[in-house]
Design a protein around this motif. Structure first.
Motif, PDB file in Angstrom:
ATOM      1  N   ALA A 147       0.424   2.227  -4.057  1.00 32.92           N
ATOM      2  CA  ALA A 147      -0.694   3.148  -4.194  1.00 32.92           C
ATOM      3  C   ALA A 147      -0.277   4.564  -4.603  1.00 32.92           C
ATOM      4  N   HIS A 159      -7.070   1.556  -1.534  1.00 34.10           N
ATOM      5  CA  HIS A 159      -5.975   2.473  -1.857  1.00 34.10           C
ATOM      6  C   HIS A 159      -5.835   2.750  -3.353  1.00 34.10           C
ATOM      7  N   ALA A 187       0.820  -1.205   0.000  1.00 35.60           N
ATOM      8  CA  ALA A 187       0.000   0.000   0.000  1.00 35.60           C
ATOM      9  C   ALA A 187       0.857   1.260   0.000  1.00 35.60           C
TER      10      ALA A 187
END
Length: 216
Positions: free
Chosen positions: A81, A141, A77
């Protein structure tokens, strides 16, 4: 610096304080998970590569899956992201005259991203179908933010009369499956094949446009 070290640096910059042994465990887990997959990786392999006793891993992480979810998933993440959202926004924010011009820019953008982040992407693709927690994290995300922007973009080209009157969701699914199907095969499943990237990209774009283009 290796990609795994880039990922490690991102995690180390978080608020969590890691010991030197935890740092080595993290780096080893990222590398082996990417190479062999979660199921085929043993904690003894991770411990050996990290230069720690296997029991040290379990003092910090109760199970192997806890190691994946507590370290690898947050790293995904933190690493993926921001780059996906930032880079794809460069494409989404640019008003290309034709939808096929946008498609080419997006493919080239994602191809460059994959070349720089293949280990992280490999872990995500390998493990996300088997771990609902990772799937939810990815949806939170990445997917939801990109999908919303993509919806506005497809509507823009529909209003310009370049895309036939199909549901926007269907256009997005068809486009995404064609583009990312090519990228997966090209960079993950058959990277060793004799690829002519320019030709393959043009054929992918032609296939998509033949299905959604308004006939003149």
């Amino acid at each position: 610096m290796t990609e795994q070290n880039d990922m490690l640096d991102i995690l180390l910059n978080s608020e969590e304080k890691l010991t030197e042994k935890q740092k080595r465990i993290l780096e080893a887990a990222l590398e082996i998970f990417a190479e062999k997959g979660f199921s085929a990786t043993s904690t003894s392999e991770i411990a050996k590569k990290a230069g720690v006793a296997e029991g040290t891993i379990f003092r910090h992480y109760k199970t192997k899956k806890d190691l994946l979810l507590s370290i690898v998933a947050p790293t995904m993440a933190k690493l993926i992201a921001p780059f996906i959202i930032r880079d794809i926004n460069k494409v989404l924010n640019t008003k290309y005259e034709r939808y096929e011009d946008f498609l080419k820019a997006m493919i080239l953008n994602r191809q460059a991203f994959l070349k720089e982040n293949m280990a992280a992407f490999r872990i995500l693709i390998q493990e996300i179908p088997f771990h609902p927690e990772m799937k939810e994290q990815f949806k939170e995300h990445v997917a939801s933010k990109v999908y919303e922007r993509f919806t506005h973009l497809v509507e823009f080209y529909k209003d310009k009369g370049q895309i036939i009157d199909l549901p926007t969701e269907a256009v997005i699914r068809f486009t995404a499956s064609s583009v990312f199907g090519f990228l997966l095969i090209r960079h993950l499943f058959l990277p060793e094949a004799d690829w002519d990237d320019e030709k393959e990209i043009e054929m992918t774009i032609r296939m998509v446009m033949n299905g959604i283009r308004v006939e003149e």
